[in-house]
Design an enzyme around this catalytic site. Structure first.
Site, PDB file in Angstrom:
ATOM      1  N   ASN A   9       0.861  -1.186   0.000  1.00 20.25           N
ATOM      2  CA  ASN A   9       0.000   0.000   0.000  1.00 20.25           C
ATOM      3  C   ASN A   9       0.896   1.234   0.000  1.00 20.25           C
ATOM      4  OD1 ASN A   9      -1.812   2.043   0.479  1.00 20.25           O
ATOM      5  ND2 ASN A   9      -2.347   1.381   2.562  1.00 20.25           N
ATOM      6  N   TRP A  10       0.969   1.885  -1.149  1.00 16.81           N
ATOM      7  CA  TRP A  10       1.886   3.022  -1.282  1.00 16.81           C
ATOM      8  C   TRP A  10       1.302   4.322  -0.733  1.00 16.81           C
ATOM      9  CZ3 TRP A  10       4.232   2.263  -6.904  1.00 16.81           C
ATOM     10  CH2 TRP A  10       5.149   1.194  -6.853  1.00 16.81           C
ATOM     11  N   LYS A  11       0.066   4.286  -0.280  1.00 22.26           N
ATOM     12  CA  LYS A  11      -0.553   5.482   0.322  1.00 22.26           C
ATOM     13  C   LYS A  11      -0.311   6.709  -0.567  1.00 22.26           C
ATOM     14  CE  LYS A  11      -0.140   3.217   4.736  1.00 22.26           C
ATOM     15  NZ  LYS A  11      -0.175   3.306   6.161  1.00 22.26           N
ATOM     16  N   HIS A  95      -9.843   1.286   4.381  1.00 24.43           N
ATOM     17  CA  HIS A  95      -8.577   1.416   5.123  1.00 24.43           C
ATOM     18  C   HIS A  95      -8.785   2.403   6.271  1.00 24.43           C
ATOM     19  CE1 HIS A  95      -4.467   2.487   6.117  1.00 24.43           C
ATOM     20  NE2 HIS A  95      -4.095   1.365   5.521  1.00 24.43           N
ATOM     21  N   GLU A  97      -7.091   4.744   7.381  1.00 28.52           N
ATOM     22  CA  GLU A  97      -6.790   6.153   7.054  1.00 28.52           C
ATOM     23  C   GLU A  97      -7.940   6.779   6.258  1.00 28.52           C
ATOM     24  OE1 GLU A  97      -2.917   5.465   5.361  1.00 28.52           O
ATOM     25  OE2 GLU A  97      -2.124   5.035   7.356  1.00 28.52           O
ATOM     26  N   GLU A 167      -6.031  -4.843  10.207  1.00 36.59           N
ATOM     27  CA  GLU A 167      -5.022  -3.800  10.422  1.00 36.59           C
ATOM     28  C   GLU A 167      -5.340  -3.054  11.714  1.00 36.59           C
ATOM     29  OE1 GLU A 167      -2.857  -2.789   6.542  1.00 36.59           O
ATOM     30  OE2 GLU A 167      -4.454  -1.353   6.817  1.00 36.59           O
ATOM     31  N   GLY A 173       1.936   2.162  10.788  1.00 35.78           N
ATOM     32  CA  GLY A 173       2.900   3.255  10.689  1.00 35.78           C
ATOM     33  C   GLY A 173       3.551   3.622  12.015  1.00 35.78           C
ATOM     34  N   SER A 213       2.966  -2.274  10.273  1.00 35.95           N
ATOM     35  CA  SER A 213       4.409  -2.358  10.528  1.00 35.95           C
ATOM     36  C   SER A 213       5.001  -3.724  10.190  1.00 35.95           C
ATOM     37  CB  SER A 213       4.709  -1.961  11.977  1.00 35.95           C
ATOM     38  OG  SER A 213       4.250  -0.637  12.229  1.00 35.95           O
ATOM     39  N   GLY A 234       2.687  -1.206   4.268  1.00 32.73           N
ATOM     40  CA  GLY A 234       2.763   0.207   3.925  1.00 32.73           C
ATOM     41  C   GLY A 234       4.209   0.637   3.725  1.00 32.73           C
TER      42      GLY A 234
HETATM   43  P1  PGA Z   1       2.472   0.237   7.636  1.00 32.92           P
HETATM   44  O1  PGA Z   1       1.043   0.457   6.930  1.00 32.92           O
HETATM   45  O2  PGA Z   1       3.038  -1.062   7.087  1.00 32.92           O
HETATM   46  O3  PGA Z   1       3.283   1.439   7.244  1.00 32.92           O
HETATM   47  O4  PGA Z   1       2.231   0.144   9.096  1.00 32.92           O
HETATM   48  C1  PGA Z   1       0.172  -0.613   6.670  1.00 32.92           C
HETATM   49  C2  PGA Z   1      -1.101  -0.096   6.047  1.00 32.92           C
HETATM   50  O5  PGA Z   1      -1.576   0.978   6.436  1.00 32.92           O
HETATM   51  O6  PGA Z   1      -1.680  -0.749   5.150  1.00 32.92           O
END
Ligand code: PGA
Length: 254
Positions: A9-11, A95, A97, A167, A173, A213, A234
């Site tokens: 997931n490149w956000k 997600h 976010e 998640e 993150g 993470s 991520g």
């Molecule tokens: P992260 O994000 O690996 O940076 O914790 C995962 C995600 O939000 O899909």
């Protein structure tokens, strides 16, 4: 039976140029890798470029979100029809976010899931508890609720490609990964809820990914758990070498 899936997931990272530079390095590194399915989720402005550059490879690409309607006066949105028209195969839904910053509700996630199924897009529905809910003993209730809401009115027929990503919000993150035991327990609850809603055979084939993470150092222990069928990565997916090390984990599923 459940082919493991490792997704990046490149956000809101990587321009089209940066995305293509990633692929130049990444595609040759993973070209012979067959054990796991690999899917990238670039930002919308890079998605078309990544889809074009991955044609004929073992890497697929999807969108980080979408609207549930086919078209309409919804500034800033992209529809399932539009994603399907550029041969996008996967879509992330709900997600955390999106839930936090774009105020996506459980109902919206449900409408999006139905739209994804109707357009033959493979949905990855994200669920997970906040730290506050975990500390007050509400993890199971939150997971059961979020999965039940997402699957409300979803039929067994047509849900063959459903994927769920667990998640925990507190692990995204932050560098603090949930332990393999915590994740296994959450995945067991999610699979039970899928079973209650769509039947035991669908629960048996539904892949449940873990996200939060994930790193080269912890992926193998996570993947060793019986109900962990892959990872949604991520930060660890932004660098081709690091992401490749995550994909090439060694362990019981390897
Ligand atoms: P992260 O994000 O690996 O940076 O914790 C995962 C995600 O939000 O899909």
């Amino acid at each position: 039976m459940r082919k493991p899936l490792i997704a990046g997931n490149w956000k809101m990272y990587k321009t089209p140029k940066e995305s293509l530079a990633f692929l130049d390095k990444f595609l040759p590194m993973v070209q012979d890798h067959e054990r796991d399915e690999i899917v990238l989720f670039p930002t919308m402005s890079s998605l078309g470029y990544v889809l074009d550059a991955t044609v004929g490879t073992n890497v697929k690409a999807g969108a980080q979100t979408m609207h549930w309607m086919n078209e309409g006066p919804y500034t800033g949105q992209t529809s399932p029809t539009m994603l399907a028209s550029i041969h996008c195969t996967h879509v992330l839904l709900g997600h955390s976010e999106r839930r936090i910053y774009a105020h996506e509700t459980d109902d919206m996630v449900n409408w999006k899931l139905k739209a994804a199924i109707a357009h033959a897009l493979t949905p990855i529905v994200c669920v997970g508890e906040t730290l506050d809910k975990r500390q007050t003993g509400l993890t199971e209730a939150v997971l059961r609720w979020q999965v039940a809401c997402a699957l409300n009115g979803v039929e067994r027929e047509g849900s063959e490609d459903l994927i769920i990503a667990y998640e925990p919000v507190w692990a995204i993150g932050t560098g603090s990964t949930a332990s393999p035991t915590q994740v296994q327990e959450a995945h067991r609850i999610i699979r039970q809820q899928v079973s209650d809603r769509l039947g035991p055979d669908r629960a048996e084939t539904t892949r449940i990914l873990y996200g939060g993470s994930v790193k080269p150092e912890n992926v193998a222990l996570l993947m060793a758990q019986p109900d962990i069928d892959g990872a949604l990565v991520g930060a660890g997916s932004l660098d081709p070498e690091t992401f490749c090390r995550i994909i090439m984990y060694t362990g019981p599923k390897g």
